[in-house]
Scaffold this motif. Structure first.
Motif, PDB file in Angstrom:
ATOM      1  N   PRO A 103       0.825  -1.210   0.000  1.00  0.00           N
ATOM      2  CA  PRO A 103       0.000   0.000   0.000  1.00  0.00           C
ATOM      3  C   PRO A 103       0.860   1.262   0.000  1.00  0.00           C
ATOM      4  N   THR A 239      -6.276  -1.434   2.084  1.00  0.00           N
ATOM      5  CA  THR A 239      -6.463   0.008   2.142  1.00  0.00           C
ATOM      6  C   THR A 239      -6.854   0.435   3.548  1.00  0.00           C
ATOM      7  N   SER A 277      -3.200   2.788  -0.105  1.00  0.00           N
ATOM      8  CA  SER A 277      -3.906   1.806  -0.914  1.00  0.00           C
ATOM      9  C   SER A 277      -2.980   1.197  -1.955  1.00  0.00           C
ATOM     10  N   ASP A 281      -6.718  -2.323  -5.211  1.00  0.00           N
ATOM     11  CA  ASP A 281      -7.801  -1.787  -4.394  1.00  0.00           C
ATOM     12  C   ASP A 281      -8.381  -0.519  -5.016  1.00  0.00           C
TER      13      ASP A 281
END
Length: 463
Positions: A103, A239, A277, A281
């Motif tokens: 992420p 996320t 994120s 996602d």
């Protein structure tokens, strides 16, 4: 290290390929509509291969081979056409490879999440666009500012990233929270930039305040509420919104040289930034925005309408979204970002239901250019005739920013944590700084005449 991921059936199932039986049940009302379920456009394998080859050649030559560190995903109609990951969490070592589960900080690309969260509460009649902020915070010293003006950056509020740099009013070693921003505004009442509603000025304070309004209305902390209402329902499993508890666990960002970008006192605020994120996602997020089971289409339509008309331009801002309204009728709904070394690009082509997602943690402004140029693979987005998009910076300047003017006419549309902050750099003056030193400090920029440089430095000091 480079790896290119090929689209597979399990990915499509994971992100919600709706079966005919499921669709029939939802239509009949026997099961609730699932916002993570959506239809996928039918594409031949030959078309997918053609897109993949074209996109691969494009990104390889102009981005990946030029030091890109991050992930890229391009899709159309629910079909992932290109997905690729490169580099390392720390670009200075080769032990922590970036992959599909890494992420990245979204910087200002976080703002649409805040906007949609507010719009969903408007859908539930818990917030109204014309509500004054004082309806939620009576001591707020700008009584004319409304929720709609916060969403569209037309509030005129002072930018907290500027006013809270005043060391006589805020200790730079003290981390700033959303509540601190509100209390600072209430205590010191810094002058607004302009009369609310009179013009556009991109300002992070607006979205910090929106997150506080969500907390006031729901009784839950903003990171938790967004997780429960957006991330979890959409199965965005990688996320989250950063909080101090995540310190030491998240990916850091780096300068183009590879040097670590040190955090500062503003790294704990959310609403304006701090969503982390992955490209996959973000693909789910894009798909959900076409699904009325997630949010009513009429609300999104209002968010995609230009709200600033003081100067003619193909660039504009809606409710939490930037937009490019081209004279040929094409429109791009997007939101890029810049925070420290994170420079995400997120562009949505509504006509083709295509999306370009580029995330990374090593500062690289070419990510914006490549995302924009990729639009033309899906339609005539006039990339040889229009200028670049609006990029979101740390925006500590307090001056109002007018929309860029174009010769083209827009298409017609209806408990606090203390950390040691980095040492401040000494102020420079034209008298003490030679043109040669100025060139060294500005990287690749050519040295300007001393008189002109002095003016530039003076303006920077005022920001």
């Amino acid at each position: 290290m480079r790896r290119v991921l090929v689209v597979s059936a399990w990915i499509l199932l994971t992100i919600g390929c709706k079966s005919k039986t499921q669709a029939q049940k939802e239509k009949a009302g026997t099961v609730p509509a699932n916002p993570a379920v959506f239809d996928v456009e039918q594409m031949t394998e030959a078309d997918k291969a053609r897109y993949h080859k074209t996109l691969s050649d494009f990104f390889d030559s102009a981005l990946i081979r030029r030091g890109f560190n991050g992930g890229i995903l391009v899709a159309k109609g629910g079909n992932i056409l290109y997905e690729s990951y490169h580099g390392y969490l720390n670009p200075n070592r080769s032990t922590d490879t970036i992959d599909a589960h890494t992420p990245f900080h979204l910087a200002s690309t976080s703002k649409p999440f805040t906007a949609v969260t507010v719009l969903k509460l408007i859908q539930d009649s818990k917030i109204a666009l014309q509500d004054p902020v004082t309806h939620y915070f009576p001591a707020f010293p700008y009584p004319a500012v409304t929720v709609e003006q916060l969403l569209s950056h037309r509030s005129g509020l002072p930018n907290y990233l500027s006013v809270m740099e005043d060391k006589s009013k805020w200790n730079p070693k003290q981390m700033v929270s959303n509540d601190d921003v509100l209390h600072f505004l209430e205590q010191y009442k810094p002058a607004p930039m302009f009369k609310p509603g009179s013009r556009f000025a991109y300002c992070n304070t607006n979205f910090v305040m929106l997150a506080l309004i969500v907390e006031k209305v729901t009784g839950k902390k903003f990171p938790r509420y967004v997780k429960e209402t957006i991330f979890d329902p959409l199965q965005m499993t990688h996320t989250f919104i950063y909080t101090p508890e995540d310190s030491g666990k998240v990916v850091m960002s780096y300068k183009p040289s590879g040097a670590l970008w040190v955090n500062d006192q503003f790294d704990n605020t959310y609403g304006d930034k701090n969503v982390y994120s992955t490209p996959e996602d973000m693909f789910k997020w894009d798909r959900a925005l076409y699904n009325p089971a997630f949010i009513r289409q009429s609300l999104l339509d209002s968010a995609y309408q230009p709200h600033s008309h003081e100067k003619p331009s193909i660039h504009n801002y809606g409710l939490g979204w930037r937009m490019l309204n081209l004279p040929n009728g094409k429109n791009v709904i997007y939101h890029n970002g810049k925070w420290h070394g994170f420079t995400p690009a997120f562009g949505r082509l509504i006509d083709e239901k295509a999306v370009i997602i580029i995330l990374g943690n090593k500062m690289n402004s070419n990510m914006y250019n490549m995302a924009r140029k990729a639009y033309d693979f899906f339609g005539d987005y006039m990339q040889t005739k229009v200028g670049g998009g609006e990029e979101e910076g740390e925006a500590r300047a307090s001056a109002a920013m007018a929309m860029p003017v174009s010769d083209l006419k827009p298409a017609p549309r209806p408990a606090k944590k203390t950390v040691k902050a980095p040492a401040a750099k000494p102020a420079r003056t034209a008298a003490k700084t030679s043109a040669k030193k100025q060139t060294q400090k500005s990287g690749n920029k050519k040295a300007a005449p001393a008189k002109k440089k002095a003016t530039a430095v003076k303006k920077k000091t005022k920001k």
